[in-house]
Design a protein around this motif. Structure first.
Motif, PDB file in Angstrom:
ATOM      1  N   ARG A  18       0.840  -1.201   0.000  1.00 35.35           N
ATOM      2  CA  ARG A  18       0.000   0.000   0.000  1.00 35.35           C
ATOM      3  C   ARG A  18       0.878   1.256   0.000  1.00 35.35           C
ATOM      4  O   ARG A  18       0.515   2.285  -0.582  1.00 35.35           O
ATOM      5  CB  ARG A  18      -0.907  -0.008   1.232  1.00 35.35           C
ATOM      6  N   ALA A  19       2.033   1.139   0.635  1.00 40.25           N
ATOM      7  CA  ALA A  19       2.978   2.260   0.660  1.00 40.25           C
ATOM      8  C   ALA A  19       3.532   2.509  -0.744  1.00 40.25           C
ATOM      9  O   ALA A  19       3.696   3.667  -1.157  1.00 40.25           O
ATOM     10  CB  ALA A  19       4.115   1.954   1.626  1.00 40.25           C
ATOM     11  N   SER A  20       3.830   1.422  -1.474  1.00 38.74           N
ATOM     12  CA  SER A  20       4.335   1.581  -2.856  1.00 38.74           C
ATOM     13  C   SER A  20       3.296   2.292  -3.710  1.00 38.74           C
ATOM     14  O   SER A  20       3.629   3.204  -4.482  1.00 38.74           O
ATOM     15  CB  SER A  20       4.624   0.214  -3.480  1.00 38.74           C
ATOM     16  N   ILE A  21       2.049   1.865  -3.565  1.00 39.56           N
ATOM     17  CA  ILE A  21       0.966   2.479  -4.357  1.00 39.56           C
ATOM     18  C   ILE A  21       0.817   3.957  -3.980  1.00 39.56           C
ATOM     19  O   ILE A  21       0.644   4.815  -4.849  1.00 39.56           O
ATOM     20  CB  ILE A  21      -0.361   1.709  -4.145  1.00 39.56           C
ATOM     21  N   ALA A  22       0.912   4.222  -2.682  1.00 39.80           N
ATOM     22  CA  ALA A  22       0.792   5.617  -2.215  1.00 39.80           C
ATOM     23  C   ALA A  22       1.928   6.474  -2.778  1.00 39.80           C
ATOM     24  O   ALA A  22       1.701   7.616  -3.203  1.00 39.80           O
ATOM     25  CB  ALA A  22       0.808   5.656  -0.691  1.00 39.80           C
ATOM     26  N   LEU A  23       3.130   5.913  -2.798  1.00 41.17           N
ATOM     27  CA  LEU A  23       4.288   6.657  -3.321  1.00 41.17           C
ATOM     28  C   LEU A  23       4.132   6.906  -4.822  1.00 41.17           C
ATOM     29  O   LEU A  23       4.462   7.992  -5.319  1.00 41.17           O
ATOM     30  CB  LEU A  23       5.576   5.879  -3.015  1.00 41.17           C
ATOM     31  N   LEU A  24       3.626   5.918  -5.502  1.00 40.58           N
ATOM     32  CA  LEU A  24       3.393   6.046  -6.946  1.00 40.58           C
ATOM     33  C   LEU A  24       2.354   7.144  -7.230  1.00 40.58           C
ATOM     34  O   LEU A  24       2.612   8.078  -7.997  1.00 40.58           O
ATOM     35  CB  LEU A  24       2.913   4.698  -7.485  1.00 40.58           C
ATOM     36  N   ASN A  25       1.196   7.034  -6.603  1.00 42.55           N
ATOM     37  CA  ASN A  25       0.107   7.989  -6.873  1.00 42.55           C
ATOM     38  C   ASN A  25       0.471   9.414  -6.449  1.00 42.55           C
ATOM     39  O   ASN A  25       0.162  10.373  -7.148  1.00 42.55           O
ATOM     40  CB  ASN A  25      -1.174   7.547  -6.153  1.00 42.55           C
ATOM     41  N   SER A  26       1.113   9.512  -5.293  1.00 43.95           N
ATOM     42  CA  SER A  26       1.455  10.851  -4.819  1.00 43.95           C
ATOM     43  C   SER A  26       2.547  11.484  -5.683  1.00 43.95           C
ATOM     44  O   SER A  26       2.545  12.705  -5.892  1.00 43.95           O
ATOM     45  CB  SER A  26       1.882  10.810  -3.346  1.00 43.95           C
ATOM     46  N   SER A  27       3.473  10.676  -6.202  1.00 48.00           N
ATOM     47  CA  SER A  27       4.518  11.216  -7.084  1.00 48.00           C
ATOM     48  C   SER A  27       3.894  11.776  -8.352  1.00 48.00           C
ATOM     49  O   SER A  27       4.313  12.838  -8.843  1.00 48.00           O
ATOM     50  CB  SER A  27       5.524  10.121  -7.460  1.00 48.00           C
ATOM     51  N   LYS A  28       2.896  11.076  -8.838  1.00 50.12           N
ATOM     52  CA  LYS A  28       2.201  11.557 -10.034  1.00 50.12           C
ATOM     53  C   LYS A  28       1.483  12.881  -9.736  1.00 50.12           C
ATOM     54  O   LYS A  28       1.516  13.811 -10.550  1.00 50.12           O
ATOM     55  CB  LYS A  28       1.187  10.496 -10.505  1.00 50.12           C
ATOM     56  N   ALA A  29       0.859  12.951  -8.568  1.00 47.56           N
ATOM     57  CA  ALA A  29       0.143  14.179  -8.193  1.00 47.56           C
ATOM     58  C   ALA A  29       1.112  15.348  -8.026  1.00 47.56           C
ATOM     59  O   ALA A  29       0.812  16.474  -8.440  1.00 47.56           O
ATOM     60  CB  ALA A  29      -0.636  13.947  -6.905  1.00 47.56           C
ATOM     61  N   LEU A  30       2.263  15.088  -7.439  1.00 45.44           N
ATOM     62  CA  LEU A  30       3.255  16.151  -7.236  1.00 45.44           C
ATOM     63  C   LEU A  30       3.780  16.654  -8.582  1.00 45.44           C
ATOM     64  O   LEU A  30       3.951  17.867  -8.776  1.00 45.44           O
ATOM     65  CB  LEU A  30       4.408  15.638  -6.360  1.00 45.44           C
ATOM     66  N   ALA A  31       4.027  15.704  -9.484  1.00 46.46           N
ATOM     67  CA  ALA A  31       4.500  16.092 -10.823  1.00 46.46           C
ATOM     68  C   ALA A  31       3.455  16.976 -11.504  1.00 46.46           C
ATOM     69  O   ALA A  31       3.799  18.020 -12.080  1.00 46.46           O
ATOM     70  CB  ALA A  31       4.772  14.842 -11.652  1.00 46.46           C
ATOM     71  N   ALA A  32       2.199  16.584 -11.410  1.00 43.44           N
ATOM     72  CA  ALA A  32       1.115  17.361 -12.035  1.00 43.44           C
ATOM     73  C   ALA A  32       0.999  18.743 -11.394  1.00 43.44           C
ATOM     74  O   ALA A  32       0.811  19.745 -12.081  1.00 43.44           O
ATOM     75  CB  ALA A  32      -0.197  16.613 -11.889  1.00 43.44           C
ATOM     76  N   LEU A  33       1.146  18.773 -10.071  1.00 43.89           N
ATOM     77  CA  LEU A  33       1.066  20.034  -9.336  1.00 43.89           C
ATOM     78  C   LEU A  33       2.162  21.006  -9.788  1.00 43.89           C
ATOM     79  O   LEU A  33       1.992  22.225  -9.740  1.00 43.89           O
ATOM     80  CB  LEU A  33       1.206  19.739  -7.835  1.00 43.89           C
ATOM     81  N   ARG A  34       3.274  20.440 -10.236  1.00 43.01           N
ATOM     82  CA  ARG A  34       4.385  21.275 -10.708  1.00 43.01           C
ATOM     83  C   ARG A  34       4.354  21.462 -12.230  1.00 43.01           C
ATOM     84  O   ARG A  34       5.354  21.867 -12.833  1.00 43.01           O
ATOM     85  CB  ARG A  34       5.706  20.667 -10.247  1.00 43.01           C
ATOM     86  N   GLY A  35       3.246  21.064 -12.795  1.00 42.92           N
ATOM     87  CA  GLY A  35       3.042  21.317 -14.223  1.00 42.92           C
ATOM     88  C   GLY A  35       3.753  20.345 -15.149  1.00 42.92           C
ATOM     89  O   GLY A  35       3.930  20.621 -16.332  1.00 42.92           O
ATOM     90  N   ARG A  36       4.172  19.224 -14.623  1.00 43.72           N
ATOM     91  CA  ARG A  36       4.881  18.229 -15.438  1.00 43.72           C
ATOM     92  C   ARG A  36       3.948  17.059 -15.763  1.00 43.72           C
ATOM     93  O   ARG A  36       3.161  16.652 -14.904  1.00 43.72           O
ATOM     94  CB  ARG A  36       6.097  17.699 -14.682  1.00 43.72           C
TER      95      ARG A  36
END
Lengths: 245, 330
Positions: B264-282
């Motif tokens: 569940r931690a791996s999934i959380a890291l994956l999803n949150s990394s995607k959200a952070l990238a999007a938040l930074r316009g990437r």
């Protein structure tokens, strides 16, 4: 009046008891042992035998008995004697002895720390930055790679993404060789950018990094023209590095 | 595989400027009241976009609850707040059956958990029995009561605050519950400049209380759902998937750790990394995104061995060591 009467009774009772022992004592005095008629022979100790027995350890009753010591106490006592024999002189005094005790205590503490596998860096309030990890990690050593050959191979295969990646690794290698950055496997591209002190160089490397990330992590497809343009920028950067060195 | 990656990249033309604009509007609203706490605000937004729950830990009086409350206000959704106390019962959270004498039936009266954004204040002041009532709803977004399943509407985000465990009258949260929080954010004291700014706000006629009402919703529930869908489109290269798996996997074999992180931690890291990238316009994730979020995702999911704790090491120290050792994919 009543008390006086009681005291008199007690006195008469004690007196009667004392008088009753008198005839018995007299009766015993009448029974004596008859004198023997046999002449008494005086015997003397054998002086030699007496000396021999006196010399024997079996009859030495006044030997000084030392308190019992266990193995550790005996070992410690022996160790102290040995140390005293080696180091203690009339000139040095007890200072050497104290130093030896201190060294001994420090040695024991270190052995305990070693046995417990503790991190000694933390004992002095300093946290260890990197500790040995019980695993092997995948590492690609950019210093052992033949970059030119690998880039040419990638270009021939028209694997432009890979070629861009190799160009970027080559730039990182050049930056490391010239002391602009410190190569570490766990560092990110942005970490390397922040390590570059020269503002201009940093800006140029930042642009290259953005391009590399877009191609490599972003999975962007590259055509011949785009690749040629990107490659030219990498080559130019590598040439410019010599000016900053 | 390589061809697949290229196709994904070519198709991945989602414009993240709308997402950045929306999040910037939220930030601007929050800044009317909140001084500093930039990292906390960004992490809360990332969790909201990545469909995750957040546990905010810090000493009393550093605007944990205020930030969470105001964030909920910026999104036009149902909001509820539950104050966790030592005598709180599961039925106080989930709801209970009430007997109606007129109809001679039991009706389910929904608890405060039925909202889009739920603020659980001082979560670690309730005992394990009440904590356990959150397990199902946090993971599966529904409540089972008397054999009936009651679904919660999307989005559903739990923002929980807690004081450090060393504080008086607090319980340690169960591992199973901690694992359900995407992030554990540690909030620190404000800097000197920030503290002065807070005092100035207070000094100017108790401005803070008025501003709480000034914060307006800038995002609807549908917009939030659309932004979440956009986040799902963020490209993540296979090398970075392996990188995430490697980091989380190392927590399970590391000798300094007694308990490693779950998948569940791996999934959380994956999803949150995607959200952070999007938040930074990437439109794609970089190793920086993964590294930046590794601590907040993993720190509450791992347990140190007693020896390492005695040495004064923290979960963050071990995570840092693991990250430093694993080669960044490039």
């Amino acid at each position: 009046m009543r008390a006086t009467f009681k005291q008199l009774h007690t006195f008469i009772l004690i007196l009667c008891l004392l008088l009753s022992f008198g005839p018995a004592t007299y009766a015993q005095a009448q029974d004596g042992i008859p004198a023997s008629a046999t002449p008494v022979t005086i015997r003397h100790f054998n002086e030699q035998e007496l000396q021999k027995l006196k010399a024997s350890k079996d009859f030495e009753y006044f030997e000084e008995v030392k308190p019992d010591q266990n193995f550790l106490e005996r070992a410690w006592s022996g160790f102290k004697k040995w140390l005293r024999k080696i180091f203690y002189t009339s000139k040095s005094g007890p200072v050497w002895e104290y130093l030896l005790y201190a060294a001994l205590v420090a040695g024991i503490i270190l052995i305990i720390i070693r046995l417990l596998g503790m991190d000694t860096g933390n004992l002095f309030g300093k946290k260890t930055e990197i500790s040995d990890m019980p695993y092997q990690v995948y590492e690609e050593n950019i210093h052992e790679m033949d970059m030119k050959a690998l880039i040419e191979e990638a270009v021939q295969q028209r694997d432009f993404r890979k070629a861009i990646r190799l160009h970027y690794l080559q730039s990182l290698k050049h930056l490391t060789d010239r002391g602009f950055i410190l190569w570490r496997p766990g560092k990110t591209n942005r970490s390397y950018i922040s390590e570059i002190k020269s503002q201009e160089l940093r800006r140029e490397f930042e642009q290259l990094t953005s391009m590399f990330e877009y191609v490599w992590y972003g999975g962007a497809a590259l055509g011949d023209e785009l690749f040629a343009s990107a490659r030219a920028e990498f080559i130019l950067f590598d040439k410019q590095l010599n000016q900053y060195a | 595989m390589e061809e697949e990656v290229l196709i994904t990249a070519q198709e991945n033309k989602t414009d993240y400027s709308a997402l950045r604009e929306a999040t910037n509007r939220i930030k601007a609203e929050l800044r009317q009241v909140i001084v500093g706490q930039e990292s906390l605000i960004e992490l809360l937004l990332v969790a909201m976009l990545a469909e995750g729950h957040v546990l905010i830990e810090g000493v009393p009086g550093i605007a944990k609850t205020l930030t969470a409350k105001l964030l909920a206000r910026t999104v036009q959704v149902d909001f509820s707040r539950i104050q966790f106390t030592p005598d709180l019962m599961p039925s106080d959270v989930l709801g209970t059956s009430v007997f109606h004498p007129g109809t001679v039936t039991f009706d389910y009266k929904r608890g405060p958990i039925f909202a889009n954004i739920v603020l659980i204040d001082e979560i670690n002041r309730a005992p394990a029995k009440t904590q356990a009532s959150l397990f199902e709803v946090m993971e599966e977004q529904h409540v089972t009561h008397d054999g009936e399943v009651y679904k919660l509407s999307s989005p559903f985000v739990v923002l929980a605050t807690q004081n450090p465990i060393e504080q008086e009258g607090t319980y340690r949260l169960p591992e199973a519950q901690l694992d359900r929080f995407m992030f554990k954010v540690l909030v620190d004291y404000p800097s000197l400049e920030e503290e002065i700014a807070i005092l100035e706000l207070q000094h100017n006629g108790n401005k803070l209380k008025r501003d709480l009402d000034c914060v307006q919703p800038v995002l609807s529930a549908n917009e939030l759902v659309a932004l979440r869908e956009a986040v799902q489109q963020v490209h993540l290269d296979k090398k970075l998937l392996e990188y995430i798996a490697q980091i989380v996997g190392e927590t399970r074999t590391n000798k300094s750790l007694y308990l490693g992180a779950s998948p569940r931690a791996s999934i959380a890291l994956l999803n949150s990394s995607k959200a952070l990238a999007a938040l930074r316009g990437r439109g794609f994730v970089t190793p920086e995104d993964v590294q930046e979020l590794a601590s907040v995702v993993l720190r509450h999911r791992i347990l140190l061995t007693p020896e390492r704790e005695m040495e004064g090491l923290t979960a963050d120290d071990i995570i840092k060591q693991i990250i430093q050792k694993i080669e960044v994919p490039r």
